[in-house]
Design a protein around this motif. Structure first.
Motif, short mmCIF file in Angstrom:
data_model
loop_
_atom_site.label_atom_id
_atom_site.label_comp_id
_atom_site.label_asym_id
_atom_site.label_seq_id
_atom_site.Cartn_x
_atom_site.Cartn_y
_atom_site.Cartn_z
N ARG A 24 2.17 38.67 44.38
CA ARG A 24 2.61 38.84 42.99
C ARG A 24 3.88 39.69 42.92
O ARG A 24 4.83 39.36 42.20
N ASP A 25 3.92 40.77 43.70
CA ASP A 25 5.10 41.63 43.72
C ASP A 25 6.33 40.88 44.24
O ASP A 25 7.44 41.06 43.72
N LEU A 26 6.13 40.05 45.27
CA LEU A 26 7.25 39.28 45.82
C LEU A 26 7.77 38.26 44.80
O LEU A 26 8.98 38.04 44.71
N GLU A 27 6.87 37.65 44.08
CA GLU A 27 7.30 36.68 43.07
C GLU A 27 8.07 37.36 41.94
O GLU A 27 9.06 36.82 41.44
N ILE A 28 7.62 38.54 41.54
CA ILE A 28 8.33 39.28 40.49
C ILE A 28 9.71 39.71 40.98
O ILE A 28 10.71 39.63 40.25
N LEU A 29 9.77 40.19 42.23
CA LEU A 29 11.05 40.61 42.81
C LEU A 29 12.01 39.44 42.94
O LEU A 29 13.20 39.56 42.65
N GLY A 30 11.48 38.30 43.39
CA GLY A 30 12.32 37.12 43.61
C GLY A 30 12.43 36.81 45.09
O GLY A 30 12.85 37.66 45.87
N TRP A 31 12.04 35.59 45.45
CA TRP A 31 12.07 35.21 46.87
C TRP A 31 13.49 35.15 47.42
O TRP A 31 13.69 35.18 48.63
N ASN A 32 14.48 35.06 46.55
CA ASN A 32 15.87 35.02 47.01
C ASN A 32 16.32 36.37 47.59
O ASN A 32 17.34 36.45 48.27
N LYS A 33 15.54 37.41 47.35
CA LYS A 33 15.86 38.73 47.91
C LYS A 33 15.09 39.01 49.20
O LYS A 33 15.24 40.07 49.79
N VAL A 34 14.27 38.06 49.63
CA VAL A 34 13.46 38.23 50.84
C VAL A 34 14.19 37.57 52.02
O VAL A 34 14.53 36.40 51.98
N ALA A 35 14.42 38.37 53.06
CA ALA A 35 15.09 37.86 54.26
C ALA A 35 14.10 37.47 55.35
O ALA A 35 14.38 36.60 56.17
N TYR A 36 12.91 38.11 55.35
CA TYR A 36 11.95 37.84 56.42
C TYR A 36 10.57 38.32 55.99
O TYR A 36 10.44 39.36 55.33
N VAL A 37 9.56 37.54 56.33
CA VAL A 37 8.16 37.93 56.15
C VAL A 37 7.40 37.50 57.39
O VAL A 37 7.50 36.35 57.81
N ASP A 38 6.63 38.43 58.00
CA ASP A 38 5.86 38.03 59.18
C ASP A 38 4.60 37.27 58.75
O ASP A 38 4.23 37.24 57.56
N THR A 39 3.93 36.63 59.70
CA THR A 39 2.79 35.78 59.39
C THR A 39 1.62 36.55 58.81
O THR A 39 0.81 36.00 58.07
N GLY A 40 1.51 37.85 59.13
CA GLY A 40 0.40 38.65 58.62
C GLY A 40 0.70 39.34 57.31
O GLY A 40 -0.13 40.09 56.81
N LEU A 41 1.90 39.09 56.75
CA LEU A 41 2.33 39.74 55.50
C LEU A 41 2.23 41.26 55.60
O LEU A 41 1.84 41.94 54.66
N ALA A 42 2.60 41.78 56.77
CA ALA A 42 2.57 43.23 56.98
C ALA A 42 3.98 43.81 57.10
O ALA A 42 4.18 45.01 56.88
N THR A 43 4.94 42.99 57.47
CA THR A 43 6.34 43.42 57.61
C THR A 43 7.22 42.50 56.78
O THR A 43 7.17 41.28 56.93
N ILE A 44 8.01 43.10 55.92
CA ILE A 44 8.89 42.34 55.03
C ILE A 44 10.29 42.94 55.10
O ILE A 44 10.46 44.15 55.11
N LYS A 45 11.30 42.07 55.16
CA LYS A 45 12.69 42.52 55.11
C LYS A 45 13.32 41.99 53.84
O LYS A 45 13.27 40.79 53.56
N LEU A 46 13.90 42.90 53.07
CA LEU A 46 14.58 42.54 51.83
C LEU A 46 16.08 42.70 52.00
O LEU A 46 16.54 43.64 52.66
N LYS A 47 16.84 41.81 51.43
CA LYS A 47 18.30 41.87 51.55
C LYS A 47 18.91 42.24 50.20
O LYS A 47 18.43 41.85 49.15
N ALA A 48 19.96 43.04 50.25
CA ALA A 48 20.66 43.48 49.05
C ALA A 48 22.16 43.41 49.30
O ALA A 48 22.63 43.58 50.43
N GLU A 49 22.90 43.16 48.25
CA GLU A 49 24.36 43.11 48.34
C GLU A 49 24.94 44.15 47.40
O GLU A 49 24.56 44.22 46.23
#
Length: 280
Positions: A24-49
């Motif tokens: 839910r948090d990822l959808e609110i943030l926007g998937w276009n700001k997500v650079a990487y998500v591991d298979t266990g949904l434990a590590t997420i990389k977000l990109k910003a400009e």
């Protein structure tokens, strides 16, 4: 046994609420700001400009108690980044705090980017966004180490000259005599040019090999990530050395003498007395 126990801890299943809240948090943030998500949904990389178009990443490592506890945040910033967090917060709050921190460093990165583009940087070879130091070439076997305060990039940075005494002493004098001319309204690189009364070698017209000379002992330019930073003071010699190579060379000379951790001995090329310390 400890390793096996830790491995078992890593595989403790996370509650369903963890995944539903995170998605839910990822959808609110926007998937276009997500650079990487591991298979266990434990590590997420977000990109910003930032406002200048520079790309930045923030790595979030979440534990099973999210959102009660904040994730660990890994960033490539020259200043400490601490997240302000309450259990009602979300990834959007972290992202906005990260974006604000990035924007606050705009002036610092403007100054460092100008140095990287217009001058020859000897070290670090591939600077990260967190790097606050630049070793800038001035001439053959002459350079200056500049340590910039990321919070005050337009102020006079710490400067340390590297090279033979006859080459760097005039530069030190000019810096001291012209220090009052520092103008926070103009760029850091231009200020250095004005204070030192020089033009730094341009990347457009001069090759790096013209002033980046190999060590006179190991015959290599880069050794364990370092470049030659010691130069013979004899004007007719001027041979550069790695500090580690020179220290080892002087240690092996029967004529050398040592005072605490400083060794005095002859240059291997011109026999002029040199000094070197282990942690100089």
């Amino acid at each position: 046994e400890i390793a096996l126990k830790n491995t078992q801890d890593l595989h403790i299943p996370r509650p369903p609420e963890y995944y539903s809240c995170l998605v839910r948090d990822l959808e609110i943030l926007g998937w276009n700001k997500v650079a990487y998500v591991d298979t266990g949904l434990a590590t997420i990389k977000l990109k910003a400009e930032d406002s200048c178009g520079r790309q930045h990443l923030i790595t979030l490592k979440l534990n099973a108690k999210y959102p009660t506890e904040p994730p660990d945040c890994l960033v490539d910033l020259p200043v400490h980044f601490a997240v302000s967090w309450v259990p009602q917060n979300s990834l959007t709050d972290i992202y906005n705090q990260f974006l604000a921190a990035v924007e606050s460093l705009k002036g610092f990165w403007d100054a460092m980017d100008e140095i990287d583009v217009k001058a020859w940087v000897l070290e670090p070879e591939n600077p990260t966004r967190a790097a606050t130091r630049r070793r800038i070439a001035i001439g053959t076997n002459v350079s200056v180490n500049v340590e910039v305060d990321p919070r005050h990039p337009n102020m006079l940075p710490e400067c340390y000259f590297l090279g033979a005494d006859h080459a760097v002493n005039p530069l030190r004098m000019k810096l001291n005599n012209n220090m009052h001319l520092w103008d926070p309204e103009i760029s850091l690189l231009q200020n250095l040019k004005d204070l030192l009364e020089i033009d730094f070698p341009s990347r457009a017209v001069i090759e790096k090999s013209d002033f980046a000379k190999d060590c006179g002992i190991c015959y290599a330019y880069r050794l364990n990530g370092t470049t030659p930073d010691q130069v013979c003071d004899e004007p007719r010699c001027g041979q550069p050395f790695h500090q580690a190579c020179l220290y080892e060379w002087l240690q092996g000379l029967p004529s050398s003498r040592q005072s605490f951790n400083v060794i005095f001995g002859e240059c291997p090329y011109c026999n002029k007395v040199r000094r070197s310390s282990e942690n100089e």
